[in-house]
Design a protein around this motif. Structure first.
Motif, PDB file in Angstrom:
ATOM      1  N   THR A 140       0.843  -1.190   0.000  1.00 44.06           N
ATOM      2  CA  THR A 140       0.000   0.000   0.000  1.00 44.06           C
ATOM      3  C   THR A 140       0.882   1.245   0.000  1.00 44.06           C
ATOM      4  O   THR A 140       2.028   1.213   0.443  1.00 44.06           O
ATOM      5  CB  THR A 140      -0.898   0.036   1.251  1.00 44.06           C
ATOM      6  OG1 THR A 140      -0.060  -0.141   2.380  1.00 44.06           O
ATOM      7  CG2 THR A 140      -1.939  -1.057   1.207  1.00 44.06           C
ATOM      8  N   ILE A 141       0.317   2.309  -0.494  1.00 42.01           N
ATOM      9  CA  ILE A 141       1.079   3.549  -0.555  1.00 42.01           C
ATOM     10  C   ILE A 141       1.000   4.239   0.801  1.00 42.01           C
ATOM     11  O   ILE A 141      -0.067   4.314   1.418  1.00 42.01           O
ATOM     12  CB  ILE A 141       0.528   4.442  -1.677  1.00 42.01           C
ATOM     13  CG1 ILE A 141       0.767   3.700  -2.996  1.00 42.01           C
ATOM     14  CG2 ILE A 141       1.173   5.824  -1.643  1.00 42.01           C
ATOM     15  CD1 ILE A 141       0.598   4.472  -4.238  1.00 42.01           C
ATOM     16  N   ALA A 142       2.141   4.690   1.251  1.00 41.88           N
ATOM     17  CA  ALA A 142       2.191   5.302   2.574  1.00 41.88           C
ATOM     18  C   ALA A 142       1.450   6.642   2.589  1.00 41.88           C
ATOM     19  O   ALA A 142       1.433   7.364   1.597  1.00 41.88           O
ATOM     20  CB  ALA A 142       3.647   5.522   2.980  1.00 41.88           C
ATOM     21  N   THR A 143       0.835   6.917   3.732  1.00 46.96           N
ATOM     22  CA  THR A 143       0.243   8.228   3.960  1.00 46.96           C
ATOM     23  C   THR A 143       1.376   9.184   4.319  1.00 46.96           C
ATOM     24  O   THR A 143       2.189   8.867   5.191  1.00 46.96           O
ATOM     25  CB  THR A 143      -0.719   8.167   5.168  1.00 46.96           C
ATOM     26  OG1 THR A 143      -1.597   7.079   4.957  1.00 46.96           O
ATOM     27  CG2 THR A 143      -1.485   9.457   5.336  1.00 46.96           C
ATOM     28  N   VAL A 144       1.434  10.319   3.670  1.00 47.28           N
ATOM     29  CA  VAL A 144       2.477  11.286   3.997  1.00 47.28           C
ATOM     30  C   VAL A 144       1.875  12.396   4.849  1.00 47.28           C
ATOM     31  O   VAL A 144       0.892  13.025   4.457  1.00 47.28           O
ATOM     32  CB  VAL A 144       3.125  11.884   2.728  1.00 47.28           C
ATOM     33  CG1 VAL A 144       4.188  12.905   3.106  1.00 47.28           C
ATOM     34  CG2 VAL A 144       3.720  10.778   1.870  1.00 47.28           C
ATOM     35  N   LEU A 145       2.424  12.589   6.005  1.00 41.00           N
ATOM     36  CA  LEU A 145       1.937  13.635   6.912  1.00 41.00           C
ATOM     37  C   LEU A 145       3.034  14.666   7.095  1.00 41.00           C
ATOM     38  O   LEU A 145       4.209  14.317   7.258  1.00 41.00           O
ATOM     39  CB  LEU A 145       1.547  13.034   8.262  1.00 41.00           C
ATOM     40  CG  LEU A 145       0.403  12.012   8.215  1.00 41.00           C
ATOM     41  CD1 LEU A 145       0.210  11.369   9.572  1.00 41.00           C
ATOM     42  CD2 LEU A 145      -0.892  12.675   7.753  1.00 41.00           C
ATOM     43  N   ARG A 146       2.627  15.919   7.084  1.00 40.98           N
ATOM     44  CA  ARG A 146       3.617  16.993   7.187  1.00 40.98           C
ATOM     45  C   ARG A 146       3.128  18.001   8.227  1.00 40.98           C
ATOM     46  O   ARG A 146       2.634  19.075   7.881  1.00 40.98           O
ATOM     47  CB  ARG A 146       3.775  17.636   5.807  1.00 40.98           C
ATOM     48  CG  ARG A 146       5.038  18.443   5.634  1.00 40.98           C
ATOM     49  CD  ARG A 146       5.298  18.705   4.150  1.00 40.98           C
ATOM     50  NE  ARG A 146       6.319  19.738   3.988  1.00 40.98           N
ATOM     51  CZ  ARG A 146       6.060  21.028   3.816  1.00 40.98           C
ATOM     52  NH1 ARG A 146       4.817  21.460   3.752  1.00 40.98           N
ATOM     53  NH2 ARG A 146       7.053  21.887   3.696  1.00 40.98           N
ATOM     54  N   PRO A 147       3.230  17.623   9.489  1.00 37.80           N
ATOM     55  CA  PRO A 147       2.692  18.491  10.544  1.00 37.80           C
ATOM     56  C   PRO A 147       3.404  19.850  10.565  1.00 37.80           C
ATOM     57  O   PRO A 147       4.588  19.940  10.227  1.00 37.80           O
ATOM     58  CB  PRO A 147       2.975  17.719  11.827  1.00 37.80           C
ATOM     59  CG  PRO A 147       4.087  16.781  11.481  1.00 37.80           C
ATOM     60  CD  PRO A 147       3.894  16.430  10.037  1.00 37.80           C
ATOM     61  N   THR A 148       2.652  20.869  10.977  1.00 36.14           N
ATOM     62  CA  THR A 148       3.243  22.210  11.027  1.00 36.14           C
ATOM     63  C   THR A 148       3.422  22.687  12.465  1.00 36.14           C
ATOM     64  O   THR A 148       3.867  23.803  12.684  1.00 36.14           O
ATOM     65  CB  THR A 148       2.349  23.222  10.282  1.00 36.14           C
ATOM     66  OG1 THR A 148       1.073  23.241  10.933  1.00 36.14           O
ATOM     67  CG2 THR A 148       2.160  22.837   8.831  1.00 36.14           C
ATOM     68  N   SER A 149       3.023  21.865  13.434  1.00 47.34           N
ATOM     69  CA  SER A 149       3.176  22.267  14.836  1.00 47.34           C
ATOM     70  C   SER A 149       3.399  21.025  15.676  1.00 47.34           C
ATOM     71  O   SER A 149       3.170  19.894  15.211  1.00 47.34           O
ATOM     72  CB  SER A 149       1.918  22.987  15.320  1.00 47.34           C
ATOM     73  OG  SER A 149       0.848  22.058  15.362  1.00 47.34           O
ATOM     74  N   LEU A 150       3.805  21.275  16.912  1.00 45.11           N
ATOM     75  CA  LEU A 150       4.004  20.187  17.860  1.00 45.11           C
ATOM     76  C   LEU A 150       2.701  19.399  18.015  1.00 45.11           C
ATOM     77  O   LEU A 150       2.701  18.161  18.022  1.00 45.11           O
ATOM     78  CB  LEU A 150       4.428  20.796  19.201  1.00 45.11           C
ATOM     79  CG  LEU A 150       5.216  19.934  20.174  1.00 45.11           C
ATOM     80  CD1 LEU A 150       6.486  19.414  19.529  1.00 45.11           C
ATOM     81  CD2 LEU A 150       5.555  20.748  21.421  1.00 45.11           C
ATOM     82  N   ALA A 151       1.585  20.119  18.102  1.00 49.88           N
ATOM     83  CA  ALA A 151       0.289  19.467  18.300  1.00 49.88           C
ATOM     84  C   ALA A 151      -0.064  18.588  17.097  1.00 49.88           C
ATOM     85  O   ALA A 151      -0.521  17.449  17.260  1.00 49.88           O
ATOM     86  CB  ALA A 151      -0.798  20.514  18.533  1.00 49.88           C
ATOM     87  N   GLU A 152       0.189  19.106  15.912  1.00 55.90           N
ATOM     88  CA  GLU A 152      -0.118  18.307  14.721  1.00 55.90           C
ATOM     89  C   GLU A 152       0.801  17.081  14.627  1.00 55.90           C
ATOM     90  O   GLU A 152       0.379  16.012  14.197  1.00 55.90           O
ATOM     91  CB  GLU A 152       0.064  19.155  13.452  1.00 55.90           C
ATOM     92  CG  GLU A 152      -1.109  20.082  13.169  1.00 55.90           C
ATOM     93  CD  GLU A 152      -0.904  20.860  11.858  1.00 55.90           C
ATOM     94  OE1 GLU A 152      -1.484  21.947  11.765  1.00 55.90           O
ATOM     95  OE2 GLU A 152      -0.187  20.380  10.955  1.00 55.90           O
ATOM     96  N   ALA A 153       2.034  17.262  15.030  1.00 60.62           N
ATOM     97  CA  ALA A 153       2.972  16.137  14.992  1.00 60.62           C
ATOM     98  C   ALA A 153       2.529  15.053  15.968  1.00 60.62           C
ATOM     99  O   ALA A 153       2.556  13.861  15.646  1.00 60.62           O
ATOM    100  CB  ALA A 153       4.382  16.613  15.319  1.00 60.62           C
ATOM    101  N   ALA A 154       2.122  15.485  17.162  1.00 60.71           N
ATOM    102  CA  ALA A 154       1.663  14.517  18.162  1.00 60.71           C
ATOM    103  C   ALA A 154       0.425  13.788  17.647  1.00 60.71           C
ATOM    104  O   ALA A 154       0.293  12.569  17.788  1.00 60.71           O
ATOM    105  CB  ALA A 154       1.365  15.225  19.483  1.00 60.71           C
ATOM    106  N   ALA A 155      -0.470  14.546  17.010  1.00 59.68           N
ATOM    107  CA  ALA A 155      -1.683  13.931  16.472  1.00 59.68           C
ATOM    108  C   ALA A 155      -1.324  12.957  15.354  1.00 59.68           C
ATOM    109  O   ALA A 155      -1.923  11.882  15.223  1.00 59.68           O
ATOM    110  CB  ALA A 155      -2.632  15.019  15.958  1.00 59.68           C
ATOM    111  N   ALA A 156      -0.332  13.335  14.546  1.00 62.53           N
ATOM    112  CA  ALA A 156       0.067  12.466  13.433  1.00 62.53           C
ATOM    113  C   ALA A 156       0.492  11.097  13.949  1.00 62.53           C
ATOM    114  O   ALA A 156       0.255  10.078  13.301  1.00 62.53           O
ATOM    115  CB  ALA A 156       1.211  13.110  12.649  1.00 62.53           C
ATOM    116  N   LEU A 157       1.099  11.083  15.137  1.00 53.36           N
ATOM    117  CA  LEU A 157       1.515   9.808  15.708  1.00 53.36           C
ATOM    118  C   LEU A 157       0.376   9.143  16.476  1.00 53.36           C
ATOM    119  O   LEU A 157       0.142   7.940  16.349  1.00 53.36           O
ATOM    120  CB  LEU A 157       2.735  10.014  16.623  1.00 53.36           C
ATOM    121  CG  LEU A 157       4.042  10.302  15.874  1.00 53.36           C
ATOM    122  CD1 LEU A 157       5.114  10.801  16.833  1.00 53.36           C
ATOM    123  CD2 LEU A 157       4.530   9.043  15.149  1.00 53.36           C
ATOM    124  N   ALA A 158      -0.329   9.932  17.256  1.00 58.89           N
ATOM    125  CA  ALA A 158      -1.369   9.356  18.120  1.00 58.89           C
ATOM    126  C   ALA A 158      -2.567   8.851  17.309  1.00 58.89           C
ATOM    127  O   ALA A 158      -3.209   7.876  17.686  1.00 58.89           O
ATOM    128  CB  ALA A 158      -1.823  10.389  19.148  1.00 58.89           C
TER     129      ALA A 158
END
Lengths: 485, 377
Positions: free
Chosen positions: B2-20
């Motif tokens: 499958t093709i990976a989802t690419v996430l490009r968070p712009t803040s600490l909160a978005e990065a945490a959400a990207a993982l959580a």
């Protein structure tokens, strides 16, 4: 007293020889505290191994029987990091004191943990080399203890701390296995576990062999002692030196009380009654050192320096340092008892923190002498008190409040003395639950049974009561510098 | 696949959400300048890019510290700091290629001047990291001297995208040097090693001492003055002080060798990073050259850190690892052609069990950076 079962005791006797296992209460007492003498615990046994293999064998006996152990070097620590555990053993590294190798070509030394800091430089000196970190206790403190505490010293502004000078460590882990962290160079095979171990205060294992980098002795060293009409003026000198792109080998400041104490003890030639004295030392290639020294002199004069004493020779330089380094012990001359603190503030907030400390002392009727590493903002406020006058609790509280004030100003609880037993309960002022939990997980990875130096560095309910309840925003968070999700 | 989802968070909160808010495996990427270093990553469900986690959070010129988001290219950060006469004193070769500060830390990269300023592990004074479940934790602080708690920034120095996401870093800064000069002495590696010893035994305190492209390069930094002349005298009449343009070109050529030929498909060579005691490095490199066809050599004659370019042949690379290991050194494969299956690492370090235990504690599901430490973990 002894809570070690007979089988375990026989195990220690077997691996070390019974004569190297101390169980006599009178002899155990000499291990009951480190340099922070307010905390005392008599251990069940003290073990005196002679080799790394014996250390590992003794730790295996501990692991087999679930016995906690506290590694101990010279016992000069100032945070209760080597405080024994009552039902555990102390493993003294004092007999592992061989300099295993000095390699002048690769400029490194390999040491057993009981080698003193100063012995390293003595062993390296014939090759024109030296070991840079120089804690005030360097004549007696051991490299093993320096590794545990990530010790600094007066010259760490330019040269860094123990972690910047240790290449590799042989470590006995809590299960008695032996591993090497780091290597012959700074190239890493994966995460820097060496760096995690440095400054872990004996909670991740026992270092049994230490490889350190040696530096070439600088061509020139210039030292001056300058008096100033105020702490603020001296602070501005430090700021201007740094802003001028000069990285001095050391910049130390002492206030009136500290000067009074040091002069009473060693007559080093400091001026009594001045509000602040600065010791500035530069080193490096002769011309470079000379040029920068001239600039430092000019900066001192521009800020109203009332006396500028330049060390004319090695003897005068040693006298200046004798005054500075004696300040801690010398405080005994002007006060029956004292607590030493070790907080750090950003250098630009030195004047502010000192005036706050002054006010806090006045409010509770206690004097505070200040000796500090001005270049890196590491304070050593000495809270003076008289135990016989019932001032201990008040002084202890003031001392803890000063450390916490440093955190409030964006700094740290400890610059070089460590958290140990002394400041473990203050850790939640500096770190969130998540931060501390991560540290706890790393500790578990190294030592799942919690046998290495328990009760140090991390706050525990036993030590500190239940974990502090409601979260209070970290000062940096309130200032918008960090965010909490 | 499958093709990976690419996430490009712009803040600490978005990065945490990207993982959580995601499950499955995660590959962390920065500018991509070291994407082909260390073990080859296994296919990931999520690619988490740090390239939008950028910018200075706070710079305190008077304290000589800066807090910065990890996706900030070091080149850009240093350009901003230069206005204040300051810099992060790292001259890793890929800084000029746009490497992020987080990527440089995660790969434990360093340049020639690590001799004096240390590696990034010596310059990072605090970090904000994010565990695979999105937990945010901090270590260190904003002051250069600090021993409170474990120094967990060290744990992510060289983690290659495993263990935790590096979200923010606090760094100590150094003043820009007043002047930099370089003296060049043309000669073989063995002769240069001798000359380097003389330089290191002198009081001149060079900030870099490297052999590459058939010559010893010794860099000095500080106020302009007598130092370069003293150095030239020390090295003899064959030594020459480079002018500004020559100096820049010499070090750029050195950096180009460290970067290697790159991972273009038609290239069949791979870059090996080598660390060995300085006294042993020349012999190791000589053997890599004569036995295994190494080219593109750089040798840190004071640091013991070098790079060579080898045929991207699994057997050759495995032998190179063994050779370095045999003298107590360490080695890691860097850039190599796509599809190259040469081993990235040599024999496992003795503390591999500790490393596995740390991974089990921090990332129990093994979400982050699978493959980077193959076959160790």
């Amino acid at each position: 007293m002894t809570r070690i079962d007979a089988t375990a005791q026989r195990g220690f006797d077997r691996v070390l020889g019974a004569e190297n296992v101390i169980s006599d209460r009178a002899r155990l007492r000499s291990y009951e505290c480190d340099g922070l003498t307010g905390y005392r615990v008599i251990p069940a046994l003290v073990l005196l191994p002679r080799t790394a293999e014996q250390v590992a064998a003794a730790v295996r006996v501990c692991a087999e029987h679930g016995i906690t152990f506290v590694a101990r070097g010279a016992g000069t620590g100032l945070s209760g990091g080597a405080l024994p555990v009552a039902d555990g053993v102390v493993i003294s590294l004092q007999r592992l004191r061989r300099v295993l190798a000095v390699d002048p070509v690769d400029r490194l030394a390999v040491l057993e943990p009981g080698v003193t800091n100063l012995e390293i430089t003595k062993a390296a000196a014939p090759y024109g080399l030296y070991y840079a970190p120089d804690p005030s206790s360097q004549q007696v403190c051991t490299i093993g203890g320096n590794v545990a505490e990530n010790s600094g010293g007066a010259h760490c502004l330019k040269y860094g701390f123990t972690t910047n000078h240790v290449l590799a460590l042989e470590v006995v882990l809590a299960d008695g296995s032996v591993v090497t962290l780091g290597g012959d160079t700074t190239e890493q095979l994966g995460p820097d576990l060496r760096g995690v171990f440095l400054g872990s205060e004996g909670t991740l294992g026992i270092a049994t062999k230490v490889t350190v980098r040696l530096l070439r002795t600088p061509e020139a060293v210039r030292t001056l002692l300058a008096d100033f009409p105020s702490v603020a003026a001296a602070g501005e000198v430090v700021s201007d030196i740094i802003a001028g792109g000069i990285v001095p080998a050391a910049v130390e400041m002492m206030d009136t009380l500290a000067i009074e104490a040091a002069e009473a003890a060693v007559c080093a030639g400091y001026t009594l009654g001045v509000p602040a004295a600065l010791v500035v030392e530069l080193d490096g290639p002769a011309q470079e050192c000379h040029n920068q020294f001239e600039r430092v002199k000019a900066i001192c004069e521009a800020h109203g320096c009332t006396r500028l004493h330049i060390a004319a020779d090695a003897e005068e330089r040693a006298a200046i340092w004798r005054g500075r380094k004696s300040a801690f012990a010398a405080v005994g001359r002007i006060s029956p008892d004292y607590f030493v603190q070790d907080g750090v503030v950003p250098r630009t907030r030195l004047a502010e923190v000192l005036s706050r400390i002054g006010e806090m002392g006045e409010a509770v009727g206690l004097r505070v002498a200040n000796v500090f590493h001005a270049g890196d903002g590491n304070l050593h406020p000495l809270v003076l008190y008289d135990a016989s006058a019932g001032e201990t609790a008040r002084a202890e509280k003031l001392s803890a409040e000063i450390a916490e004030l440093c955190v409030e100003l964006g700094g740290s609880l400890s610059g070089e003395h460590g958290i140990g037993t002394d400041k473990a309960c203050s850790m939640p002022k500096m770190f969130s639950e998540a931060d501390l939990e991560l540290m706890g997980r790393v500790r578990d990875a190294f030592d799942p049974g919690g046998l290495c130096n328990p009760g140090k560095l991390l706050p525990t309910p036993r030590l500190c009561g239940e974990r502090p309840g409601k979260y209070r925003p970290h000062p940096l968070e309130a200032a918008g510098v960090i965010e909490r999700l | 696949m499958t093709i990976a989802t690419v996430l490009r968070p712009t803040s600490l909160a978005e990065a945490a959400a990207a993982l959580a808010d995601t499950t499955g495996s995660v590959r962390i990427v920065g500018a991509g300048t070291a994407a082909d270093w260390a073990g080859s990553p296994e296919p990931a469900d999520v690619v988490l890019s740090t390239t939008a986690l950028t910018g200075v959070i706070v710079h305190n010129p008077g304290d000589m510290t800066v807090a910065v988001r990890a996706g900030t290219p070091l080149r850009e950060l240093n350009a901003m700091l230069a206005v204040h006469g300051q810099r992060v004193a790292s001259d890793a070769a890929r800084v000029d290629l746009g490497a992020t500060i987080g990527g440089l830390v995660a790969t434990a990269d360093a340049g020639p001047s690590a001799l004096v300023y240390g590696c990034l592990r010596d310059l990072v004074i605090g970090a904000t990291v994010m565990l695979a479940d999105g937990t945010v934790a901090r270590t260190g602080g904003h002051v250069i001297k600090n021993v409170a708690g474990y120094d967990l920034a060290k744990l992510v120095h060289g983690c290659h995208g495993t263990l935790a996401l590096i979200a923010e870093l606090v760094l100590r800064l150094h003043p820009l040097p007043g002047a930099t000069s370089t003296v060049r002495l043309i000669g073989s590696l063995a002769d240069s090693a001798e000359a380097a010893r003389a330089v290191l035994a002198s009081p001149l305190e060079p900030v870099a001492c490297e052999w590459s492209n058939g010559a010893l390069l010794v860099r000095l930094a500080g106020t302009p003055g007598a130092l370069p002349a003293r150095l030239a005298t020390l090295l003899g009449s064959a030594a020459r002080r480079l002018d500004a343009a020559e100096q820049e070109a010499a070090w750029a050529a050195h950096a180009a060798l460290v970067a290697g030929p790159g991972s273009r498909p038609h290239v069949d060579r791979a870059v090996l990073r080598v660390g060995a005691r300085p006294s042993r490095l020349p012999a190791v490199i000589a053997e890599l050259t004569s036995e295994l066809g190494a080219t593109g050599v750089t040798a840190g004659l004071a640091t013991g850190v070098g790079t060579v370019t080898l045929p991207a042949d699994p057997d050759v690379v495995a032998r190179a690892h063994q050779l370095v290991y045999g003298v107590g050194g360490s080695s890691m494969l860097r850039s190599r052609p796509p599809g190259c299956v040469a081993p990235a690492w040599g024999p496992a370090p003795s503390a591999i069990e500790v490393l596995r235990a740390v991974q089990a504690e921090l990332d129990p599901r093994g979400r982050l950076g699978a493959g980077r430490f193959h076959p160790w973990m």
